[in-house]
Write an enzyme that holds these catalytic residues in place. Structure first.
Site, short mmCIF file in Angstrom:
data_model
loop_
_atom_site.label_atom_id
_atom_site.label_comp_id
_atom_site.label_asym_id
_atom_site.label_seq_id
_atom_site.Cartn_x
_atom_site.Cartn_y
_atom_site.Cartn_z
CG HIS A 115 -0.39 -0.17 2.54
ND1 HIS A 115 0.46 0.76 3.10
CD2 HIS A 115 -0.50 -1.17 3.46
CE1 HIS A 115 0.82 0.37 4.31
NE2 HIS A 115 0.27 -0.81 4.55
CG HIS A 134 3.95 -1.44 2.51
ND1 HIS A 134 2.84 -2.17 2.17
CD2 HIS A 134 4.27 -1.84 3.77
CE1 HIS A 134 2.50 -2.98 3.15
NE2 HIS A 134 3.35 -2.79 4.16
CB CYS A 145 -2.74 -8.63 18.18
SG CYS A 145 -3.24 -7.77 16.66
CB CYS A 177 0.72 -6.73 16.49
SG CYS A 177 -0.35 -5.34 16.82
CB CYS A 228 -5.12 -5.06 18.67
SG CYS A 228 -3.81 -4.22 17.78
CG HIS A 232 -3.63 -4.81 13.41
ND1 HIS A 232 -2.56 -4.76 14.27
CD2 HIS A 232 -3.11 -4.74 12.16
CE1 HIS A 232 -1.44 -4.69 13.57
NE2 HIS A 232 -1.74 -4.68 12.29
CE LYS A 256 -5.46 1.88 11.52
NZ LYS A 256 -5.59 1.38 12.86
CE LYS A 309 -6.35 -6.70 2.71
NZ LYS A 309 -6.20 -8.03 3.22
O1 ME8 Z 1 5.32 -4.26 10.43
N1 ME8 Z 1 1.82 4.72 6.73
O2 ME8 Z 1 5.22 -5.09 8.27
P1 ME8 Z 1 4.06 -4.18 7.66
C1 ME8 Z 1 3.16 4.62 6.75
N2 ME8 Z 1 6.74 -7.08 8.87
N3 ME8 Z 1 3.82 3.52 7.06
C2 ME8 Z 1 3.11 2.44 7.38
C3 ME8 Z 1 1.70 2.44 7.39
C4 ME8 Z 1 1.06 3.66 7.03
N4 ME8 Z 1 -0.25 3.79 6.99
N5 ME8 Z 1 1.28 1.21 7.74
C5 ME8 Z 1 2.40 0.48 7.95
C6 ME8 Z 1 5.65 -5.04 9.58
N6 ME8 Z 1 3.50 1.21 7.75
C7 ME8 Z 1 6.74 -6.07 9.86
C8 ME8 Z 1 8.07 -5.36 9.95
S1 ME8 Z 1 10.72 -5.33 10.27
C9 ME8 Z 1 11.89 -6.41 10.82
C10 ME8 Z 1 9.23 -6.26 10.26
C11 ME8 Z 1 4.89 0.80 7.91
O3 ME8 Z 1 3.91 -4.66 6.26
C12 ME8 Z 1 5.13 -0.02 9.16
O4 ME8 Z 1 5.21 0.79 10.31
O5 ME8 Z 1 2.87 -4.19 8.54
C13 ME8 Z 1 6.43 -0.69 8.81
O6 ME8 Z 1 7.53 0.17 9.06
C14 ME8 Z 1 6.27 -0.96 7.31
O7 ME8 Z 1 5.25 -0.07 6.86
C15 ME8 Z 1 5.87 -2.40 7.01
O8 ME8 Z 1 4.66 -2.71 7.66
#
Ligand code: ME8
Length: 490
Positions: free
Chosen positions: A18, A21, A126, A129, A143, A146, A293, A296
């Site tokens: 998204h 990311h 959760c 998380c 949570c 989420h 926020k 989906k």
């Molecule tokens: O947390 N805006 O993966 P993830 C900006 N696999 N950044 C966001 C966001 C948003 N709305 N939502 C998520 C994970 N992120 C783990 C990480 S690291 C060893 C393991 C950021 O796919 C989130 O904070 O849920 C994280 O830094 C990254 O996107 C991946 O999130």
């Protein structure tokens, strides 16, 4: 020349990427490119977090084979890197053989040290998380991250003696430095101080997905324990050349929701495994889409690849950085994106480049004239903003420069000077072109493709940050006006 190792979080692959990311990966790319521009040797790592139960769950819900599902989704994340023009040096997948081996090695190291023991876990989990969660953290029984009720679990499990490292952790978090922005450090410090460090459950029982515990086949390694290890497995810990050169990391860039894992759990794991801790955890805020926020169920998940296809990588990169003060939450909207394209990219930068090259064509037969650059611009503020990670302000400084250049041309009126056969004309055009050359270096970390296009038009090579001094543009080079850098969007 120094070294600079920057990582992003590795993403879960339970769905396509998204815009959040994309945001994180672009910030990391800006910092990687900025460091290369300053002559540092850079390693930029990103990748995917594949051993999570939530990935397996998503595959099952779609009636798919887990491995096939994961492989397919990983491709979207790799595609995103290409589409966004990221300069990552490696893309790690945590289902890679080397990552699996290294995770097991580190688990074993911690085990042999006496820092892992067997016990019973009873509590809430959760899956969003991928973390155990306490009653206290819940909001209305859910949570807060989420908006889902956690599952109750009671399992015999392996625990990591995180509590042993409480004092060392407090010391690490006591003073500014380890976590940026500083208020994010304080949050972590206060939490450790108030709650103390409890031991961490580092295994899951009876799962058919994940990395097997080296000492017990009935268990898999808790996904966060293996995920964090990606930062060293990608460098071939412990003996790899890359590890020796680049570890400890200079920056782990992450979102605010996973600060605890990076600023507290990860350092304690490293302390136990006797590996140096990273220099800094840099925490960015969250993006919302049209004020809401990303979710989906709200149906507002924007595919960043589609945005790139519609508007171009540089436009998206520019808007993501320009609109959001670093560290804070920010909003993304297509409307705001279009406004920025029209006013700052097409009008501001695009217009400066096209009119300057147009006049070079018209008055100097497409050759850079001899002259001196009369446009003075002090870059110290820009540098300061960059060093403080105020990337949005660094960009607005560049646009202040662009506006100065446009104003200079408006005031000097080269079209009048040309009619009067004035000697000043060559200085005026040279000033614009030499400044554009400098601007192409300044914008390079943010909008690299545009930077290259400008250089092609000027017939020059990019150079380093130290080439942002004026009057370095050689005269006599053939220019090529070509197409507009950006087209207005109605
Ligand atoms: O947390 N805006 O993966 P993830 C900006 N696999 N950044 C966001 C966001 C948003 N709305 N939502 C998520 C994970 N992120 C783990 C990480 S690291 C060893 C393991 C950021 O796919 C989130 O904070 O849920 C994280 O830094 C990254 O996107 C991946 O999130």
């Amino acid at each position: 020349m120094g070294k600079y190792y920057i990582t992003t979080a590795i993403d879960y692959v339970n769905a396509k990427p998204h815009i959040g990311h994309a945001y994180e990966k672009v910030i990391a790319d800006v910092l990687a490119r900025w460091n290369r521009l300053n002559g540092n040797e850079v390693f930029y790592l990103t990748g995917t977090d594949e051993n999570a139960q939530k990935n397996a769950q998503a595959a099952k819900e779609q009636g798919d084979d887990i491995q096939r599902f994961v492989d397919r989704n990983v491709r979207y994340f790799i595609e995103l890197c290409k589409k966004l023009n990221l300069s990552n040096d490696y893309f790690i997948r945590t289902t890679e053989e080397k990552h699996i081996k290294i995770s097991q090695n580190i688990f074993e190291k911690v085990l042999n040290k006496g820092d892992i023991y067997k016990g019973t876990y009873e509590g809430l989990y959760c899956q969003g998380c991928e973390a155990f969660i306490t009653e206290k953290e819940l909001v209305d029984g859910k949570c807060p991250e989420h908006n889902k009720e956690p599952k109750y679990v009671k399992e015999e499990n392996y625990f990591f003696k995180m509590s042993k490292y409480e004092k060392e952790m407090l010391k690490l978090l006591e003073k500014p430095g380890f976590v940026f922005p500083d208020y994010r450090r304080k949050e972590m410090y206060n939490r450790v101080k108030e709650e103390g460090l409890k031991d961490l459950c580092v295994s899951r029982k009876g799962t058919d997905w994940g990395i097997e515990l080296p000492n017990d086949k009935d268990y898999s390694i808790y996904v966060w324990f293996d995920a964090l290890i990606n930062y060293v497995s990608a460098l071939d810990y412990p003996n790899g050349k890359l590890f020796k050169k680049f570890w400890p990391a200079d920056v782990h860039l992450i979102g605010k929701g996973i600060n605890w894992f990076h600023s507290v759990i990860w350092p304690t794991m490293l302390m136990s495994a006797e590996i140096k801790i990273p220099k800094q955890i840099v925490v960015h805020g969250y993006l919302t889409v049209d004020g809401q926020k990303i979710s989906k169920s709200l149906g507002n998940v924007i595919d960043p690849v589609e945005l790139v296809e519609k508007y171009g990588a540089d436009t998206l990169r520019y808007v993501l950085i320009r609109d959001i003060p670093f560290g804070e939450d920010g909003d993304f909207s297509e409307k705001a994106l279009i406004e920025r394209i029209n006013s700052e990219l097409a009008n501001g930068l695009g217009n400066l480049v096209s009119r300057s090259l147009g006049m070079t064509e018209k008055y100097f037969d497409e050759k850079i004239p001899k002259g001196v650059n009369l446009i003075k611009f002090d870059l110290s503020k820009f540098e300061e903003h960059f060093e403080k990670l105020e990337l949005h302000s660094a960009l607005s400084e560049i646009w202040r420069y662009i506006n100065e250049c446009n104003k200079f041309i408006d005031e000097k009126k080269p079209w009048v000077l040309a009619k009067e056969n004035s000697k000043e004309l060559s200085d005026v055009i040279y000033s614009a072109l030499d400044s554009i050359r400098i601007i192409s270096i300044l914008v390079n970390p943010f909008i690299p493709e545009t930077s290259e296009k400008i250089n092609d038009k000027l017939g020059v090579k990019l150079g380093n940050y130290k080439d942002t001094k004026i009057n370095l543009l050689k005269s006599g080079i053939k220019t090529n006006k070509g197409d507009n850098l950006f087209n207005r969007v109605e």
